[in-house]
Scaffold this motif. Structure first.
Motif, PDB file in Angstrom:
ATOM      1  N   ALA A  97      15.199 -22.665  33.704  1.00 34.82           N
ATOM      2  CA  ALA A  97      16.530 -22.317  34.188  1.00 34.82           C
ATOM      3  C   ALA A  97      16.473 -21.470  35.440  1.00 34.82           C
ATOM      4  N   ILE A  98      15.591 -20.502  35.522  1.00 36.13           N
ATOM      5  CA  ILE A  98      15.767 -19.466  36.528  1.00 36.13           C
ATOM      6  C   ILE A  98      14.646 -19.356  37.554  1.00 36.13           C
ATOM      7  N   SER A  99      13.449 -19.891  37.278  1.00 33.13           N
ATOM      8  CA  SER A  99      12.318 -19.519  38.139  1.00 33.13           C
ATOM      9  C   SER A  99      12.191 -20.373  39.395  1.00 33.13           C
ATOM     10  N   ARG A 135      23.341  -5.649  30.065  1.00 30.82           N
ATOM     11  CA  ARG A 135      23.932  -5.490  31.400  1.00 30.82           C
ATOM     12  C   ARG A 135      23.768  -4.061  31.895  1.00 30.82           C
ATOM     13  N   ILE A 136      23.957  -3.097  31.004  1.00 28.00           N
ATOM     14  CA  ILE A 136      23.760  -1.700  31.403  1.00 28.00           C
ATOM     15  C   ILE A 136      22.308  -1.485  31.834  1.00 28.00           C
ATOM     16  N   GLY A 137      21.379  -2.132  31.112  1.00 32.44           N
ATOM     17  CA  GLY A 137      19.965  -2.059  31.490  1.00 32.44           C
ATOM     18  C   GLY A 137      19.760  -2.575  32.909  1.00 32.44           C
ATOM     19  N   ILE A 138      20.471  -3.648  33.232  1.00 36.57           N
ATOM     20  CA  ILE A 138      20.369  -4.213  34.583  1.00 36.57           C
ATOM     21  C   ILE A 138      20.945  -3.228  35.607  1.00 36.57           C
ATOM     22  N   ALA A 139      22.105  -2.656  35.280  1.00 35.12           N
ATOM     23  CA  ALA A 139      22.748  -1.705  36.203  1.00 35.12           C
ATOM     24  C   ALA A 139      21.840  -0.513  36.449  1.00 35.12           C
ATOM     25  N   ARG A 140      21.164  -0.080  35.404  1.00 36.76           N
ATOM     26  CA  ARG A 140      20.280   1.085  35.565  1.00 36.76           C
ATOM     27  C   ARG A 140      19.134   0.747  36.520  1.00 36.76           C
ATOM     28  N   ALA A 141      18.635  -0.501  36.432  1.00 39.17           N
ATOM     29  CA  ALA A 141      17.569  -0.908  37.345  1.00 39.17           C
ATOM     30  C   ALA A 141      18.106  -0.999  38.776  1.00 39.17           C
ATOM     31  N   TYR A 180      12.181 -11.050  41.692  1.00 36.31           N
ATOM     32  CA  TYR A 180      12.056 -10.846  40.244  1.00 36.31           C
ATOM     33  C   TYR A 180      10.682 -11.270  39.763  1.00 36.31           C
ATOM     34  N   MET A 181      10.163 -10.478  38.847  1.00 33.62           N
ATOM     35  CA  MET A 181       9.042 -10.975  38.049  1.00 33.62           C
ATOM     36  C   MET A 181       9.620 -11.140  36.652  1.00 33.62           C
ATOM     37  N   LEU A 208      21.404 -14.508  32.467  1.00 26.46           N
ATOM     38  CA  LEU A 208      20.635 -15.252  33.476  1.00 26.46           C
ATOM     39  C   LEU A 208      21.489 -15.546  34.710  1.00 26.46           C
ATOM     40  N   LYS A 209      22.748 -15.913  34.456  1.00 20.39           N
ATOM     41  CA  LYS A 209      23.637 -16.201  35.590  1.00 20.39           C
ATOM     42  C   LYS A 209      23.869 -14.947  36.424  1.00 20.39           C
ATOM     43  N   LEU A 210      24.052 -13.813  35.738  1.00 20.64           N
ATOM     44  CA  LEU A 210      24.265 -12.553  36.441  1.00 20.64           C
ATOM     45  C   LEU A 210      23.048 -12.210  37.294  1.00 20.64           C
ATOM     46  N   LEU A 211      21.852 -12.348  36.708  1.00 19.43           N
ATOM     47  CA  LEU A 211      20.632 -12.032  37.445  1.00 19.43           C
ATOM     48  C   LEU A 211      20.512 -12.934  38.686  1.00 19.43           C
TER      49      LEU A 211
END
Lengths: 553, 341
Positions: free
Chosen positions: A484-486, A426-432, A472-473, A458-461
């Motif tokens: 699930a996500i694409s 999640r921190i990785g996501i926040a940094r992005a 997203y790629m 996945l739900k967060l994204l």
């Protein structure tokens, strides 16, 4: 050897592991019974104690672990009180082990066959020529290519899937009564996994060997095991026969494990042709040094859409990401952002251009600086890209933490080592997100996580995409995640795009031959899946063999 | 031989050629450094032999004779040109004798640097060789045993004793050995004055004490690296695999860990062998051993520049050559390079 006779009896075993100068429990009083010729599946998430319990069945505890109490009996021999020599005489000869990564578990300094024959020779079971002959026979039964020669190579000269089968052969070298399989296919691509699974199942049946099969993948264990035992943080959750466990799990935890795969997201309609894509990869060809990696790769990614780039290791998925971010200069072709071509080298891009494309990595562990607090990890891109300082920066960091569902007051001053795997990601996501980008590359972001945690990510994204309109790629080898996500799927093989299109179209036949192999190789929860698939495709039309056939055609 | 093996050998040969070329370049750079360093030393030979009462003219005359008044770059070029032809120049100190004897020193007579250096260097190599033959196998065996019985009393004893010996000054170790092995128990001679006519057994007998001193000096490093490199690998999955195959601990260490630990061990051995050649000055002086170290010290004292430069160059070459050999062996110890895909 008659089936049904009790072979392994573990009772009330307690195992502790040493961490930071104190002993912490790994296994709390678990029982395990295994009959001759039977396969028991041990399943659970990371930290459940599966491997530790599996090794305990060999009377073995890793360095830093100790068996505190309980009994382990193998064929009537008490392994806890047995001296080192008695245990050594059983290991390799009557109890064998197959490790997760064959590439790491074969000694790089010796030929495969010399490692194969070591146990029979050292235990005085057979001579070298006998054992070598037997090894070649086992390689043949495990359908390894060129069984007469493959053993005389060094481990690094053989592919991962073949090594894993060679290791299974090595475990069989003394015809043991019991084999412990410790996640033997986790490190493999799906198409390779399937042939290893088929080979293992076959050979275990042929020799009527009892096995403990450790994995985190339910669909895999469903193919392999007669009975399944579910572990959670060192405790047994439940145990029953494979069929009843799959159809009718009793405990809530087991049900939740079973339900993970049900998360799917509605596919958004394809963007219209006129709409300007956020990122356009146009005829990109690239090479590392002189080795070509990408050949004429093209695809578009639109705002609010997720494009999943699918392929096996070495297919060039991550290289495309490196080209987009400017880390690798394509030899031909270009990357366009909102219709404007980007300089090929990231050093020539403006801060504004850099800000728009961010990345999230597979291993959050190694992607976060272990010496920096969360405040600095997220604060740095906030300052660099948005020029915010002081209180404004702090506010932005807190806002980002809110967005990734971590309480700012609790987390802002922590170090990465004080977070769980999912929290790190999640921190990785926040940094992005801190750069306020339009486009994020997610490189295998869920492959290192347990299924429940991965689902949360996945739900967060998905939520972030809806609220921020992100493109997203999504680089992955896991087709369940793709499903699930694409919105769109790009299938890559050997640096080329083999097939691309909307998700529903991609998952409905007819497929490109490779896509069809890939899709059919993903294990399903049905215990008869492997059997039926082998009947349908034929033993020689799976895995490497199928790919070779395809390449020749 | 299969094709893969041949292409593997080719790759290795290419790497070795590459390293050799690098070695030559390094040696060239070192020669510049040596020449510059020796030339910025205060005082010169002419001044040193004539003493304080020397007249300006006398000093000039000697300088003229020895070519010391030429430009430094010209002198360096002369020196390097000579070396490339195998001529290390004429020793200043011996120059007079040779003109007495009526021979041309630059053609390899007794006054030439090469003639002085050669027997001394051979002696040093003999001493280093004896020390290496004792020290290398001993440290390897002790290192392997220490890794096998790690954290045991044996391990601690070996560690502490080798550490003690490496921490003590060399001359002290030498005197302790002399005390025990030639004074209290007269087993070995305390003076190692060897000469050409000696039999091999005599030479060995005389060389043993300095060789033992050197063994004590270099053993700790090699033994501890062997132990550490092996222990470092014990957590590897393939070591766990070997244990789970029921292999005996000694075989796990020797057959499974050691082959993969060779690269760092080889490097440390090379470093210590180089020390045996270049760092023996103190030991040679204590035992009055006629090696290159003594020659070096004597030449520095009398400012015999050609000999000093030649000694330095020999030391540098020994260092580079041994490290080069270590690199090559480390490369060869890696099966990925010997047997490419």
């Amino acid at each position: 050897m008659n089936t049904g006779q009790l072979l392994v009896k573990i009772e009330k075993i307690v195992i502790q592991g040493r961490s930071d100068e104190q002993w912490l429990p790994i296994i709390n009083s678990v029982d395990l019974h295994l009959n001759r010729g039977e396969v028991l599946g041990l399943i659970g998430e990371s930290g459940a104690g599966k491997s530790t319990l599996g090794l305990a069945a060999m009377g073995f505890a890793r360095d830093g672990c100790r068996i505190v109490s309980g009994t382990v009996e193998f064929d009537g021999i008490d392994l806890i009180s047995a001296d080192a020599q008695t245990k050594r005489s059983l290991l390799g000869s009557r109890i064998a082990y197959v490790a997760q990564s064959a590439a790491a578990s074969f000694n790089p300094a010796h030929k495969i066959i010399n490692q194969h024959t070591e146990a029979p020779i050292q235990h005085g079971i057979s001579s070298r020529p006998e054992s070598e002959k037997d090894a070649i026979e086992l390689y043949r039964r495990l359908r390894l290519p060129t069984p007469d020669e493959i053993g005389f190579r060094y481990p690094h000269q053989v592919s991962g899937g073949q090594l894993q089968r060679a290791m299974t052969a090595m475990a069989m070298s003394c015809r043991p009564d019991l084999i412990i399989f410790d996640e033997p296919t986790t490190a493999l691509d799906v198409t390779t996994q399937i042939e290893v699974l088929a080979a293992i199942r076959d050979i275990v049946k042929q020799f009527n060997t009892a096995a403990i099969y450790i994995t985190h993948d339910l669909a895999v264990v469903a193919q392999m095991a007669d009975r399944i035992k579910v572990l959670l943080k060192g405790d047994e959750v439940e145990e029953s026969g494979t069929d009843s466990m799959l159809k009718d799990p009793k405990e809530d935890y087991t049900k939740s494990l079973w339900a993970v795969r049900s998360f799917t997201r509605e596919e958004k309609p394809l963007a219209s042709k006129e709409e300007m894509p956020v990122v356009r990869v146009r005829n990109v060809t690239a090479a590392y040094a002189k080795i070509p990696v990408l050949h004429d790769v093209s695809f578009d990614i639109h705002a609010s859409r997720t494009v999943a780039v699918v392929g096996e290791s070495g297919s060039g998925k991550s290289t495309v990401a490196r080209c987009i971010t400017g880390l690798l200069k394509p030899s031909q072709g270009s990357i366009e952002f909102d219709g404007v071509p980007l300089p090929a080298d990231y050093r020539q891009r403006t801060v504004e251009q850099l800000k728009q494309a961010q990345m999230i990595y597979q291993m959050a562990d190694t992607a976060l600086n272990p010496r920096k607090r969360i405040r600095e990890i997220i604060g740095r891109p906030v300052e660099f890209y948005l020029g915010l300082r002081g209180r404004k920066k702090e506010e932005r960091v807190r806002e980002l933490l809110d967005q990734i569902e971590l309480d700012p007051d609790q987390f802002i001053d922590r170090l990465p080592s004080e977070l769980s795997g999912g929290q790190k990601q999640r921190i990785g996501i926040a940094r992005a997100l801190a750069a306020d980008p339009k486009f994020i590359i997610c490189d295998e972001v869920t492959s290192a996580l347990d299924q429940l945690v991965a689902e949360g990510i996945l739900k967060l994204l998905a939520r972030l995409q809806d609220s921020l309109g992100l493109a997203y790629m999504f680089i992955t080898h896991d087709l369940a995640t793709v499903r699930a996500i694409s919105d769109e799927v790009v299938v890559m093989k050997d640096g080329r795009v083999v097939e691309a299109g909307g998700k529903t179209a991609m998952f409905t036949p007819p497929h490109h031959e490779y896509t069809s192999l890939l899709l059919s190789s993903v294990p399903e929860m049905d215990p008869n899946w492997l059997t039926e698939l082998l009947e349908q495709r034929g033993v020689d039309n799976i895995g490497d063999a199928a790919i070779d056939r395809m390449n020749q055609a | 031989m299969s094709l893969a093996v041949i292409s593997g050998l080719k790759a290795v040969a290419l790497i070795i050629l590459n390293r050799l070329a690098l070695g030559v370049v390094t040696l060239f750079a070192v020669s510049v450094l040596i020449f510059a360093a020796v030339n910025i030393l205060p005082g010169d030979f002419a001044q040193a032999i004539l003493g304080q009462g020397a007249t300006e003219e006398a000093v000039e005359a000697i300088r003229e004779d020895l070519g010391l008044n030429k430009n430094a770059i010209v002198r360096y070029a002369d020196w390097l040109g000579g070396i490339l032809k195998g001529d290390f120049g004429v020793s200043f100190a011996q120059a007079n004798f040779s003109s007495f004897a009526g021979e041309d020193a630059s053609k390899g007579g007794i006054g030439s640097v090469a003639a002085q250096l050669e027997p001394r260097f051979k002696n040093t190599l003999f001493l280093a060789g004896v020390a290496a033959i004792i020290a290398v196998p001993l440290s390897l065996v002790l290192g392997i045993m220490a890794a096998l019985y790690r954290n045991s009393v044996f391990d601690r004893f070996v560690n502490i004793s080798t550490l003690t010996s490496i921490s003590s000054p060399e001359f002290f170790l030498a005197y302790v050995l002399i005390l025990f092995l030639s004074v209290l128990n007269p087993l070995l001679p305390s003076l190692s004055n060897i000469y050409v006519e000696m039999t091999f057994a005599d030479r060995l007998h005389k060389t043993l004490l300095p060789a033992l001193t050197l063994t004590l000096v270099v053993m700790a490093h090699m033994m501890r690296m062997t132990r550490a490199a092996i222990i470092n690998l014990l957590a590897s999955p393939y070591i766990e695999m070997a244990r789970l195959k029921g292999i005996k601990p000694a075989r796990v260490i020797v057959f499974h860990a050691l082959p993969n630990a060779l690269a760092p061990i080889i490097n440390v051995i090379a470093l210590n062998l180089a020390y045996l050649v270049t760092g023996v000055v103190v030991v040679e002086v204590v035992f009055v051993y006629p090696g290159i170290g003594q020659l070096f010290v004597d030449s520095v004292k009398i400012r015999d520049i050609p000999v000093v430069q030649a000694c330095c160059l020999v030391f540098a070459a020994a260092y580079i050559l041994l490290n080069l050999t270590a690199d090559i062996f480390s490369i060869l110890s890696n099966p990925r390079l010997r047997h490419p895909k």
